[in-house]
Design an enzyme around this catalytic site. Structure first.
Site, PDB file in Angstrom:
ATOM      1  CB  SER A  92      -0.961  -0.065   1.187  1.00 48.83           C
ATOM      2  OG  SER A  92      -1.944   0.934   1.108  1.00 48.83           O
ATOM      3  CG  ASP A 107      -6.939  -1.110  -4.385  1.00 51.47           C
ATOM      4  OD1 ASP A 107      -7.266   0.064  -4.140  1.00 51.47           O
ATOM      5  OD2 ASP A 107      -5.831  -1.578  -4.085  1.00 51.47           O
ATOM      6  CG  HIS A 151      -5.882  -1.465  -0.422  1.00 47.54           C
ATOM      7  ND1 HIS A 151      -5.239  -0.979  -1.535  1.00 47.54           N
ATOM      8  CD2 HIS A 151      -5.124  -1.053   0.638  1.00 47.54           C
ATOM      9  CE1 HIS A 151      -4.163  -0.313  -1.174  1.00 47.54           C
ATOM     10  NE2 HIS A 151      -4.071  -0.343   0.139  1.00 47.54           N
TER      11      HIS A 151
END
Length: 275
Positions: A116, A218, A248
């Site tokens: 991320s 996502d 995610h």
């Protein structure tokens, strides 16, 4: 994975502004001249610590027979852009210069990676290190769910490819509302700055091979696909694992069968980067 298979040390790494960054160092017991992996955790640039990547650090160190440095960079909003990025870059530079003392050998492989927000740092640091001809050079980048270009500065010629920001605007885990919250903490003055939107760097050539992990559910999905495409067009070798229909950081839900396969994919992806 048994703890006894790894040696784990907690370090403090100095940064350009006199700060010290906590770094957890993992290596297989008895390992010498190990390739290097530097990891940056996720958390929207505002959350997270060394525990976020405890599992990933262990499985990579053990599964790839590598030295792993898990970086606890400073967080927004107390430390907005670019503090966390600079901390992370300073750790990478420190590892490069202290390799002999650390008994590691980045010449055998020098990977930067993250998950991320941390993968955005890895993409940017790969560019920064190339721009200054860092030695030994970074040889691979692990880009798991990266944000590569902010939606406010999508290049006109690519807008037709960047649909997930709307398609997944209300997705679980990360959605437009949560992105707005984290971005308000991070306080980037200009999203066209390639340190915040690495896809906008004017030179995407000469970057190290890249392993991408991309989830279907996502809002950042298409930014990752586009960055992978642009790197490949500039002759950077790429490898992609796609997880259709998953949100995610889905692997933080241990009950999912896909979480176990993600661990295997991550180790295999880093092995590919170290080849």
């Amino acid at each position: 994975m048994p703890k006894e298979s790894l040696e784990i040390l907690d370090l403090k790494v100095p940064t350009r502004d006199g700060n010290e960054v906590p770094v957890r160092f993992y290596r297989p017991r008895g390992g010498i001249d190990l390739p290097v992996v530097v990891l940056f955790h996720g958390g929207g640039f505002a959350l997270g610590n060394l525990d976020n990547e405890e599992v990933s650090s262990r499985i990579i160190a053990d599964g790839c027979h590598a030295a792993v440095f898990n970086v606890d960079y400073r967080l927004a909003p107390e430390h907005p852009f670019p503090a966390g990025l600079e901390d992370s870059y300073d750790v990478v530079m420190w590892v490069a210069t202290k390799a002999t003392a650390l008994n590691v050998k980045p010449q055998r492989g020098f990977v930067v990676g993250g998950f991320s927000a941390g993968s955005t740092f890895a993409a940017v640091i790969s560019q920064l290190a190339r721009d200054v001809d860092m030695q030994p050079p970074i040889t691979g980048q692990l880009l798991s769910l990266p944000s590569t270009v902010h939606r406010s500065v999508y290049p006109e010629q690519f807008k037709h490819e960047l649909l997930s920001i709307d398609q997944n605007a209300n997705a679980p885990v990360i959605n437009l509302k949560s992105l707005d919250i984290f971005e308000a903490f991070y306080k980037v003055p200009d999203w066209q700055d390639h340190r915040a939107s690495p896809l906008l760097h004017p030179n995407l050539s000469g970057l190290p091979k890249a392993y991408f992990q991309i989830t279907g559910l996502d809002p950042l999905r298409d930014e990752a696909f586009l960055y992978e495409k642009l790197l490949k067009e500039m002759n950077t070798a790429t490898k992609v694992d796609v997880y259709p229909g998953l949100p995610h950081t889905f692997w933080t839900f241990p009950g999912l069968k896909s979480s176990a396969s993600w661990m295997v994919d991550t180790v295999n992806g880093v092995k590919w980067l170290l080849e």
